[in-house]
Design a protein around this motif. Sequence first.
Motif, PDB file in Angstrom:
ATOM      1  N   PRO A  54       0.820  -1.209   0.000  1.00  0.00           N
ATOM      2  CA  PRO A  54       0.000   0.000   0.000  1.00  0.00           C
ATOM      3  C   PRO A  54       0.859   1.267   0.000  1.00  0.00           C
ATOM      4  O   PRO A  54       1.924   1.318   0.632  1.00  0.00           O
ATOM      5  N   ARG A  55       0.398   2.278  -0.709  1.00  0.00           N
ATOM      6  CA  ARG A  55       1.061   3.584  -0.746  1.00  0.00           C
ATOM      7  C   ARG A  55       0.246   4.566   0.085  1.00  0.00           C
ATOM      8  O   ARG A  55      -0.957   4.715  -0.137  1.00  0.00           O
ATOM      9  N   ILE A  56       0.918   5.244   1.006  1.00  0.00           N
ATOM     10  CA  ILE A  56       0.247   6.183   1.905  1.00  0.00           C
ATOM     11  C   ILE A  56       0.940   7.535   1.838  1.00  0.00           C
ATOM     12  O   ILE A  56       2.165   7.624   1.998  1.00  0.00           O
ATOM     13  N   HIS A  57       0.153   8.589   1.600  1.00  0.00           N
ATOM     14  CA  HIS A  57       0.694   9.953   1.639  1.00  0.00           C
ATOM     15  C   HIS A  57       0.747  10.444   3.079  1.00  0.00           C
ATOM     16  O   HIS A  57      -0.189  10.226   3.860  1.00  0.00           O
ATOM     17  N   VAL A  58       1.847  11.092   3.418  1.00  0.00           N
ATOM     18  CA  VAL A  58       2.035  11.663   4.757  1.00  0.00           C
ATOM     19  C   VAL A  58       2.215  13.164   4.606  1.00  0.00           C
ATOM     20  O   VAL A  58       3.068  13.624   3.843  1.00  0.00           O
ATOM     21  N   ASP A  59       1.410  13.933   5.320  1.00  0.00           N
ATOM     22  CA  ASP A  59       1.393  15.386   5.154  1.00  0.00           C
ATOM     23  C   ASP A  59       2.429  16.070   6.045  1.00  0.00           C
ATOM     24  O   ASP A  59       2.122  16.996   6.794  1.00  0.00           O
ATOM     25  N   GLN A  60       3.665  15.577   5.995  1.00  0.00           N
ATOM     26  CA  GLN A  60       4.777  16.222   6.678  1.00  0.00           C
ATOM     27  C   GLN A  60       6.072  15.675   6.089  1.00  0.00           C
ATOM     28  O   GLN A  60       6.077  14.571   5.539  1.00  0.00           O
ATOM     29  N   PRO A  61       7.169  16.445   6.163  1.00  0.00           N
ATOM     30  CA  PRO A  61       8.435  15.957   5.602  1.00  0.00           C
ATOM     31  C   PRO A  61       8.892  14.694   6.314  1.00  0.00           C
ATOM     32  O   PRO A  61       8.807  14.583   7.542  1.00  0.00           O
ATOM     33  N   LEU A  62       9.386  13.742   5.532  1.00  0.00           N
ATOM     34  CA  LEU A  62       9.849  12.479   6.083  1.00  0.00           C
ATOM     35  C   LEU A  62      11.369  12.442   6.161  1.00  0.00           C
ATOM     36  O   LEU A  62      12.058  13.122   5.404  1.00  0.00           O
ATOM     37  N   ALA A  63      11.896  11.619   7.069  1.00  0.00           N
ATOM     38  CA  ALA A  63      13.340  11.465   7.267  1.00  0.00           C
ATOM     39  C   ALA A  63      13.620  10.020   7.666  1.00  0.00           C
ATOM     40  O   ALA A  63      12.712   9.300   8.102  1.00  0.00           O
ATOM     41  N   ALA A  87      -5.884  10.762   9.566  1.00  0.00           N
ATOM     42  CA  ALA A  87      -7.126   9.989   9.605  1.00  0.00           C
ATOM     43  C   ALA A  87      -7.338   9.175   8.341  1.00  0.00           C
ATOM     44  O   ALA A  87      -7.714   7.993   8.401  1.00  0.00           O
ATOM     45  N   THR A  88      -7.071   9.767   7.162  1.00  0.00           N
ATOM     46  CA  THR A  88      -7.322   9.062   5.909  1.00  0.00           C
ATOM     47  C   THR A  88      -6.364   7.886   5.739  1.00  0.00           C
ATOM     48  O   THR A  88      -6.775   6.769   5.396  1.00  0.00           O
ATOM     49  N   ALA A 112      -4.669   6.325   8.113  1.00  0.00           N
ATOM     50  CA  ALA A 112      -4.925   5.327   9.148  1.00  0.00           C
ATOM     51  C   ALA A 112      -6.122   4.463   8.772  1.00  0.00           C
ATOM     52  O   ALA A 112      -6.106   3.234   8.945  1.00  0.00           O
ATOM     53  N   ARG A 113      -7.154   5.095   8.232  1.00  0.00           N
ATOM     54  CA  ARG A 113      -8.348   4.337   7.835  1.00  0.00           C
ATOM     55  C   ARG A 113      -8.000   3.338   6.735  1.00  0.00           C
ATOM     56  O   ARG A 113      -8.481   2.207   6.725  1.00  0.00           O
ATOM     57  N   HIS A 114      -7.137   3.756   5.807  1.00  0.00           N
ATOM     58  CA  HIS A 114      -6.708   2.877   4.719  1.00  0.00           C
ATOM     59  C   HIS A 114      -6.018   1.630   5.286  1.00  0.00           C
ATOM     60  O   HIS A 114      -6.316   0.498   4.890  1.00  0.00           O
ATOM     61  N   VAL A 115      -5.096   1.831   6.208  1.00  0.00           N
ATOM     62  CA  VAL A 115      -4.371   0.713   6.814  1.00  0.00           C
ATOM     63  C   VAL A 115      -5.324  -0.196   7.585  1.00  0.00           C
ATOM     64  O   VAL A 115      -5.224  -1.430   7.523  1.00  0.00           O
ATOM     65  N   GLN A 116      -6.274   0.399   8.297  1.00  0.00           N
ATOM     66  CA  GLN A 116      -7.209  -0.406   9.087  1.00  0.00           C
ATOM     67  C   GLN A 116      -8.130  -1.226   8.192  1.00  0.00           C
ATOM     68  O   GLN A 116      -8.419  -2.396   8.485  1.00  0.00           O
ATOM     69  N   VAL A 117      -8.580  -0.626   7.079  1.00  0.00           N
ATOM     70  CA  VAL A 117      -9.452  -1.361   6.154  1.00  0.00           C
ATOM     71  C   VAL A 117      -8.722  -2.557   5.565  1.00  0.00           C
ATOM     72  O   VAL A 117      -9.305  -3.627   5.358  1.00  0.00           O
ATOM     73  N   LEU A 118      -7.422  -2.382   5.296  1.00  0.00           N
ATOM     74  CA  LEU A 118      -6.625  -3.481   4.751  1.00  0.00           C
ATOM     75  C   LEU A 118      -6.251  -4.524   5.807  1.00  0.00           C
ATOM     76  O   LEU A 118      -5.658  -5.553   5.469  1.00  0.00           O
ATOM     77  N   VAL A 121      -4.223  13.869  -3.915  1.00  0.00           N
ATOM     78  CA  VAL A 121      -3.400  13.001  -3.061  1.00  0.00           C
ATOM     79  C   VAL A 121      -3.818  11.546  -3.231  1.00  0.00           C
ATOM     80  O   VAL A 121      -2.973  10.652  -3.391  1.00  0.00           O
ATOM     81  N   ALA A 122      -5.120  11.281  -3.205  1.00  0.00           N
ATOM     82  CA  ALA A 122      -5.611   9.910  -3.374  1.00  0.00           C
ATOM     83  C   ALA A 122      -5.215   9.356  -4.737  1.00  0.00           C
ATOM     84  O   ALA A 122      -4.854   8.177  -4.857  1.00  0.00           O
ATOM     85  N   ALA A 123      -5.250  10.216  -5.764  1.00  0.00           N
ATOM     86  CA  ALA A 123      -4.850   9.769  -7.102  1.00  0.00           C
ATOM     87  C   ALA A 123      -3.363   9.431  -7.141  1.00  0.00           C
ATOM     88  O   ALA A 123      -2.951   8.463  -7.792  1.00  0.00           O
ATOM     89  N   CYS A 124      -2.542  10.208  -6.451  1.00  0.00           N
ATOM     90  CA  CYS A 124      -1.105   9.918  -6.387  1.00  0.00           C
ATOM     91  C   CYS A 124      -0.841   8.599  -5.659  1.00  0.00           C
ATOM     92  O   CYS A 124       0.035   7.819  -6.057  1.00  0.00           O
TER      93      CYS A 124
END
Length: 268
Positions: free
Chosen positions: A4-13, A22-23, A25-31, A135-138
């Motif tokens: 699964p690909r998940i967008h995170v709305d903050q810079p990653l390191a 919320a979006t 997390a819901r994706h991960v929980q549904v899966l 974001v969902a399309a990406c």
Amino acid sequence: MPVPRIHVDQPLAPGMELGLGATGARHVQVLRLQPGAALTLFDGHGGEWAGAVTAMTRREVRVRTLRHQAIERELALRVTLAVGMPANERMDALIEKATELGAATIQPLVCERSVLRVAGERAQRKAAHWRAVAVAACEQCGRNRVPPIEAPVALPDWLRASAAVAANTRWLLSLDDAQPWPPARSGGDAVVLLSGPEGGFTAGEEAAARAAGFVACSLGARVLRSDTAPLAALAWLALEDHEPDGASLRSLPPRGHQPPRGGSSEAG
């Protein structure tokens, strides 16, 4: 199952642990993913991160970044798509498909014949909603850069400001006195593609666009809907961009018949 690909709305390191929004997390929980399950994380600014779920409860999903992968799936040609907004769900679908096809920036426009008219705070809310659609399309298509979805503006205001957009090639999808598709490109790595609302641009709007440097081009004899025309043009550009061995679609011989003569649309 694909990772699964998940967008995170903050810079990653590297080695970063964080709670998903919320979006996500819901994706991960549904899966029904469990701690240790693999994820691909991206922050929308380039590249992606291999990651893993570290904890999951009914209220929170926590993940950790592992290693960065400098993967990009952008078009070589930067396409700014400026569109007279179609009404209701059609604009959502246009944003989704334009993101999948590789638009670099999407600018919604309010035109004289626009059915959807928004301004002020409502325009900002619409833009935020459309950004979530992008974001969902990406997440779905594999892009690691989320295209900016600008707040809607009136066409005359945008045309006055469009001179600042870095692009030598400016195309106006039109039915009137237009070049057949594909039009000649002026060089450079950027194109601005302008398409109208339901009912098309008025004669005055078309004249203003031409005066601002836009070259009218036609997608053919059929009248396309306002949400079909820009996607047809964008799909052609995306296919040309990814033609094997760098061959241009313009150089390919016809397969039994001549290719369509350009791009017409009710969008102008």
